[in-house]
Enzyme design. Structure first.
Site, mmCIF file in Angstrom:
data_model
loop_
_atom_site.group_PDB
_atom_site.id
_atom_site.type_symbol
_atom_site.label_atom_id
_atom_site.label_comp_id
_atom_site.label_asym_id
_atom_site.label_seq_id
_atom_site.Cartn_x
_atom_site.Cartn_y
_atom_site.Cartn_z
ATOM 1 N N HIS A 249 0.858 -1.188 0.000
ATOM 2 C CA HIS A 249 0.000 0.000 0.000
ATOM 3 C C HIS A 249 0.885 1.225 0.000
ATOM 4 C CE1 HIS A 249 -3.177 2.823 1.080
ATOM 5 N NE2 HIS A 249 -3.989 1.908 0.604
ATOM 6 N N GLU A 304 -7.798 -5.531 -0.099
ATOM 7 C CA GLU A 304 -8.316 -6.390 -1.166
ATOM 8 C C GLU A 304 -8.190 -7.874 -0.840
ATOM 9 O OE1 GLU A 304 -10.027 -4.521 -2.620
ATOM 10 O OE2 GLU A 304 -9.199 -3.692 -4.463
HETATM 11 N N1 ACO Z 1 4.022 -7.785 -4.407
HETATM 12 C C1 ACO Z 1 5.353 -7.770 -4.674
HETATM 13 N N2 ACO Z 1 6.110 -6.666 -4.682
HETATM 14 C C2 ACO Z 1 5.481 -5.506 -4.415
HETATM 15 C C3 ACO Z 1 4.118 -5.441 -4.104
HETATM 16 C C4 ACO Z 1 3.384 -6.640 -4.116
HETATM 17 N N3 ACO Z 1 2.090 -6.652 -3.832
HETATM 18 N N4 ACO Z 1 3.787 -4.158 -3.870
HETATM 19 C C5 ACO Z 1 4.891 -3.429 -4.026
HETATM 20 N N5 ACO Z 1 5.920 -4.254 -4.349
HETATM 21 C C6 ACO Z 1 7.303 -3.880 -4.572
HETATM 22 C C7 ACO Z 1 7.494 -3.208 -5.926
HETATM 23 O O1 ACO Z 1 7.705 -4.123 -6.966
HETATM 24 C C8 ACO Z 1 8.722 -2.383 -5.643
HETATM 25 O O2 ACO Z 1 9.834 -3.246 -5.645
HETATM 26 P P1 ACO Z 1 11.192 -2.856 -6.394
HETATM 27 O O3 ACO Z 1 11.626 -1.573 -5.733
HETATM 28 O O4 ACO Z 1 12.066 -4.023 -6.128
HETATM 29 O O5 ACO Z 1 10.793 -2.648 -7.824
HETATM 30 C C9 ACO Z 1 8.526 -1.944 -4.187
HETATM 31 O O6 ACO Z 1 7.686 -2.910 -3.590
HETATM 32 C C10 ACO Z 1 7.881 -0.567 -4.054
HETATM 33 O O7 ACO Z 1 6.692 -0.566 -4.809
HETATM 34 P P2 ACO Z 1 5.970 0.741 -5.333
HETATM 35 O O8 ACO Z 1 5.528 0.475 -6.733
HETATM 36 O O9 ACO Z 1 6.781 1.942 -5.056
HETATM 37 O O10 ACO Z 1 4.716 0.802 -4.383
HETATM 38 P P3 ACO Z 1 3.479 1.748 -4.590
HETATM 39 O O11 ACO Z 1 3.253 2.490 -3.330
HETATM 40 O O12 ACO Z 1 3.588 2.553 -5.827
HETATM 41 O O13 ACO Z 1 2.317 0.672 -4.865
HETATM 42 C C11 ACO Z 1 0.485 -0.747 -4.675
HETATM 43 C C12 ACO Z 1 1.262 0.411 -4.016
HETATM 44 C C13 ACO Z 1 0.078 -0.322 -6.067
HETATM 45 C C14 ACO Z 1 -0.760 -1.026 -3.855
HETATM 46 C C15 ACO Z 1 1.398 -1.987 -4.726
HETATM 47 O O14 ACO Z 1 1.769 -2.380 -3.438
HETATM 48 C C16 ACO Z 1 0.762 -3.149 -5.500
HETATM 49 O O15 ACO Z 1 0.885 -3.203 -6.710
HETATM 50 N N6 ACO Z 1 0.068 -4.103 -4.783
HETATM 51 C C17 ACO Z 1 -0.572 -5.200 -5.462
HETATM 52 C C18 ACO Z 1 -1.931 -4.782 -6.014
HETATM 53 C C19 ACO Z 1 -2.949 -4.535 -4.910
HETATM 54 O O16 ACO Z 1 -3.049 -5.282 -3.959
HETATM 55 N N7 ACO Z 1 -3.725 -3.441 -5.102
HETATM 56 C C20 ACO Z 1 -4.757 -3.052 -4.149
HETATM 57 C C21 ACO Z 1 -4.289 -1.905 -3.305
HETATM 58 S S1 ACO Z 1 -5.511 -1.463 -2.084
HETATM 59 C C22 ACO Z 1 -6.573 -0.430 -2.923
HETATM 60 O O17 ACO Z 1 -6.198 0.316 -3.778
HETATM 61 C C23 ACO Z 1 -8.015 -0.483 -2.589
#
Ligand code: ACO
Length: 362
Positions: A249, A304
């Site tokens: 998140h 989620e």
């Molecule tokens: N699984 C694996 N790795 C992840 C995940 C995940 N769920 N979430 C973030 N990371 C990793 C990224 O790949 C990145 O790694 P890297 O630096 O090695 O490339 C690092 O963590 C930082 O990620 P960001 O993209 O900066 O995180 P951001 O804050 O932009 O993303 C998000 C937040 C979109 C929710 C992300 O965690 C994600 O994609 N989660 C999976 C999808 C999900 O569950 N969405 C629902 C969110 S809740 C809602 O909106 C109602």
């Protein structure tokens, strides 16, 4: 050279709001002065809508809103019937987008009631169309949760299911300046109107990084199959560079408080137990693997993950989960649109130009 762009707008405060606050360090969601745990499972969706809309529109008792939403749902049924054939080849959330886009920005029904009533009426009709069934007319005397389930199923839902759906709708009703709410506020700031703003919100919600995640969470459970298989499956997914749906998140550095509220709601539903056991195993393995492999950012369970379990136990089809999410979030979008219209300015950030320099005049 102008200053670097804030890609992703992390830490940028783009609005003052009285509506909700996400405390990412403490894992706390406050909705107009109430912790989520005070509201979810205790207040009806209509009561929380009243809380959010208070001060922005007249008629904000729970009873007034329940009656207003009931009347609006009933009035929207003909629109649903007329639009359904056009939506036939679309996914449920695309179908909902098409149908919401047909709503007027100005109508005799107050705009916040119109959009909030429209989502469950349209979503239920879309689910039934997907099952080859005719839509069921709204019952204006019921609350949103009870009527939505009844319109989906065509039968009176049991009280435990109504309570679980009401808990879900309240849990997801508002969440600070998330992507869909921000999108809605940007459109509202141009004075485009309520329906246009809500369509923008839905478009942002649709993506798998926001409200499109819970269906894929169930796909993941199905692919994993048993608690014992969780760790190896998740490790392989991470090896392939995939993101684990239901984790991570932007704001929460600790567990999303909505996850526990929904886990309890899922556990309370008949038949939910096995899935909860599998989910717990998946969650434990995922958190362990993410902590080891993604040390730069704490990645925790988000809303989620357990949303998927609640909506599945309610018999809702996974491909429609984002549309059901919208049935909860819409009252929050409407509140933000009202607030933006009342207090906000045009939202117009700048970009940093990194393209080619203009050619010098000869
Ligand atoms: N699984 C694996 N790795 C992840 C995940 C995940 N769920 N979430 C973030 N990371 C990793 C990224 O790949 C990145 O790694 P890297 O630096 O090695 O490339 C690092 O963590 C930082 O990620 P960001 O993209 O900066 O995180 P951001 O804050 O932009 O993303 C998000 C937040 C979109 C929710 C992300 O965690 C994600 O994609 N989660 C999976 C999808 C999900 O569950 N969405 C629902 C969110 S809740 C809602 O909106 C109602």
């Amino acid at each position: 050279m102008s200053p670097a762009a804030h890609s992703g707008l992390d830490d940028v405060i783009a609005a003052d709001t009285v509506l909700s606050h996400v405390d990412g360090a403490a894992g706390r969601l406050i909705i107009r002065g109430h912790d989520l745990e005070e509201l979810a499972g205790r207040w009806s969706y209509e009561a929380v809508a009243a809380l959010l809309w208070d001060g922005f529109v007249p008629g904000i008792t729970e009873a007034e809103i329940r009656a207003g939403l009931g009347e609006a749902r009933a009035a929207l049924f003909d629109t649903a019937i007329a639009l359904l054939p056009q939506a036939k080849t679309l996914t449920p959330v695309e179908a909902l987008r098409l149908m919401l886009a047909a709503l007027p920005d100005a109508s005799p029904v107050p705009a916040h009631l119109l959009v909030t009533a429209a989502v469950p009426v349209f979503a239920a009709a879309i689910v039934r169309q997907g099952r080859g069934l005719a839509p069921v007319a709204p019952d204006a005397t019921l609350g949103q949760a009870a009527d939505f389930l009844r319109m989906v199923r065509g039968t009176t839902p049991e009280p435990a299911h109504i309570r679980a759906l009401d808990t879900y709708l309240v849990t997801v009703v508002d969440h600070g300046l998330n992507a869909s709410t921000f999108a809605a506020r940007v459109v509202a700031a141009t004075r485009a109107g309520m329906a246009s703003s809500v369509v923008a919100g839905l478009c942002a919600l649709k993506g798998p990084l926001h409200g499109g995640a819970p269906g894929p969470v169930l796909d993941m459970f199905d692919a994993i199959g048993t608690p014992a298989a969780a760790r190896a499956w998740l490790a392989e997914a991470l090896d392939r560079g995939e993101r684990l749906m239901g984790f991570g998140h932007r704001i929460y550095k600790v567990r999303d408080p909505r996850a526990d509220v929904l886990k309890a709601a899922a556990a309370g539903l008949k038949g939910g137990d096995n899935r909860v056991r599998l989910a717990e195993a998946v969650e434990a393995a995922a958190l362990d693997l993410l902590a080891a492999r993604k040390q730069a950012k704490p990645l925790q369970t988000n809303v989620e993950f357990y949303t998927a379990l609640v909506l599945e136990a309610l018999g809702l089809p996974r491909e429609a989960f984002t549309a059901v999410f919208a049935a909860g979030r819409v009252a929050g979008w409407a509140a933000h649109v009202l607030e933006q219209e009342a207090t906000g300015r045009l939202i117009r950030p700048q970009s940093r130009y990194v393209g080619p320099a203009p050619r010098q005049a000869a």
